[in-house]
Scaffold this active site. Structure first.
Site, PDB file in Angstrom:
ATOM      1  N   GLU A 185       0.766  -1.248   0.000  1.00 20.06           N
ATOM      2  CA  GLU A 185       0.000   0.000   0.000  1.00 20.06           C
ATOM      3  C   GLU A 185       0.799   1.302   0.000  1.00 20.06           C
ATOM      4  O   GLU A 185       0.673   2.131   0.927  1.00 20.06           O
ATOM      5  CB  GLU A 185      -1.002  -0.011   1.167  1.00 20.06           C
ATOM      6  N   GLU A 297      -5.351  -8.063  -1.095  1.00 23.13           N
ATOM      7  CA  GLU A 297      -6.200  -7.721   0.055  1.00 23.13           C
ATOM      8  C   GLU A 297      -7.595  -7.390  -0.431  1.00 23.13           C
ATOM      9  O   GLU A 297      -7.784  -6.559  -1.332  1.00 23.13           O
ATOM     10  CB  GLU A 297      -5.662  -6.503   0.825  1.00 23.13           C
TER      11      GLU A 297
END
Ligand SMILES: *[C@@H]1O[C@H](CO)[C@@H](O)[C@H](O)[C@H]1NC(C)=O
Ligand SMILES: *[C@@H]1O[C@H](CO)[C@@H](O)[C@H](O)[C@H]1NC(C)=O
Ligand SMILES: *[C@@H]1O[C@H](CO)[C@@H](O)[C@H](O)[C@H]1NC(C)=O
Length: 364
Positions: A185, A297
């Site tokens: 991320e 995810e």
């Protein structure tokens, strides 16, 4: 994932971060990808080919825990939570063949050597997961940051970033089913995605030079690895990343997508099955040399809305596995069974409702 760090490390981590941990911009109205930028992306010089990674369809879960502990100065203070090893056989017995194992700050000094004591603990977990026959994503869960500063953009140099990957790749150079997750991320990149792609290139080159020439490498974009913004934001820059091992089929885009109202993965209820976003992503992947992505995810609460929406999302992934080669749900491991997005099995061995209703039917 944003919630893990925010919830468990709130005080210590947020105090050290220069940029806000939360950024919901990827889900705001008006940020839907447009095709104009991707249309101008350069044609890839080497094709990923159809199913260029050679991976089978992958489905499984994030087992969090090692990512729960980090000091404000950016040093790793030792594993606070170890994902229970018993979960790997539990999930693999149902068909799961992918486990993502996050960790943070494995080098006590920036650019220095891996802490061998921590590595050996982490590796015990990795080996337990590999023992089931599954693929394992080694996930550097650092948001493109060290002590609040961004890699290659005011923080650690690309060489320091490459150093840790060089060391880790050497550890796993002969382990075929390791997948190198270059970074979890990235977000709020002050110098932009072109510079970030150069940091990614430094990691990829280091991994190959360390002798890990056959494994898959997951390359992440921006906006928290957003699956939605990849085609128009970081994607065109990441298409320029090359693989010293040849071709680009083993460079798989790392994408995340949640299903709640602000795409943050913090709410129990889901409002979208993401099929529209993933359809746009698949089209972009196909138009750019049949590249592949992995949804590392995604997840939701143990609620009726998420059971429906996540089930539809994962079914879409499964039926488009030529392009989106797999998924791992957030999260099990050391999370408590009452964490909002928990798929941690109950002590009596039964699974969470979301896992049973939405994930199990879409496992390989
Ligand atoms: C990709 O190709 C490999 C090798 O041909 C095959 O075993 C695998 O099932 C394929 N994966 C998908 C997702 O189609
Ligand atoms: C960072 O903080 C940890 C925990 O307080 C400490 O043990 C360590 O020595 C510090 N490292 C550096 C480089 O300052
Ligand atoms: C297992 O535990 C869960 C959570 O407490 C409970 O909902 C479920 O009914 C239990 N199942 C069995 C078979 O005991």
């Amino acid at each position: 994932m944003k919630l893990a760090i925010a919830t468990l490390l709130a005080a210590i981590h947020l105090a050290s971060a220069q940029s806000p941990i939360y950024d919901y911009s990827q889900c705001l109205p008006g940020t839907a990808p447009s095709s104009s930028q991707s249309a101008s992306a350069p044609a890839p010089t080497a094709t990923g080919g159809s199913n260029g990674s050679g991976l089978p369809f992958l489905g499984g879960v994030n087992t969090a825990g090692y990512d729960f502990s980090v000091a404000t100065n950016g040093s790793f203070t030792g594993p606070s939570s170890i994902p229970p090893a018993s979960q790997y056989a539990h999930f693999a017995g149902q068909g799961a063949n992918l486990f993502r194992i996050p960790w943070q700050e494995m080098t006590p000094t920036l650019g220095g050597s891996i802490d061998q004591s921590f590595f050996s603990t982490y590796d015990t977990t990795v080996q337990a997961a590999l023992a089931t026959g599954a693929y394992v994503i080694v996930d550097l869960h650092n948001y493109a940051r060290w002590n609040g500063e961004v890699i290659g953009q005011g923080g650690p140099t690309n060489a320091q970033f490459a150093s840790i990957w060089s060391q880790l790749a050497a550890e796993y150079a002969s382990t075929e089913k390791i997948i190198f997750g270059v970074m979890n991320e990235p977000h709020d990149l002050p110098d932009g995605t072109a510079d970030w792609a150069q940091s990614v290139q430094a990691a990829v080159t280091a991994i190959r030079q360390a002798g890990a020439t056959s494994q898959i490498i997951l390359i992440p974009g921006s906006s928290y690895s957003s699956a939605q913004t990849l085609p128009t934001e970081a994607g065109p820059d990441l298409l320029k990343v090359t693989d010293p091992a040849g071709g680009v089929g083993k460079l798989v885009f790392d994408v995340h997508k949640y299903l709640d109202s602000d795409n943050s993965g913090t709410h129990a209820d889901c409002v979208t099955n993401n099929v529209q976003v993933l359809t746009t992503l698949v089209q972009w992947l196909q138009e750019n040399g049949n590249r592949q992505a992995l949804l590392s995810e995604t997840g939701g609460g143990n609620t009726a809305s998420c059971e429906t929406d996540l089930g539809q999302e994962l079914a879409y992934v499964k039926s488009n596995s030529d392009s989106i080669v797999g998924f791992s749900v957030w999260a099990a491991g050391a999370f408590a069974t009452n964490y909002v997005l928990s798929v941690t099995p109950f002590p009596n061995g039964t699974d969470q409702p979301l896992w049973v209703q939405a994930v199990q039917p879409n496992l390989p």
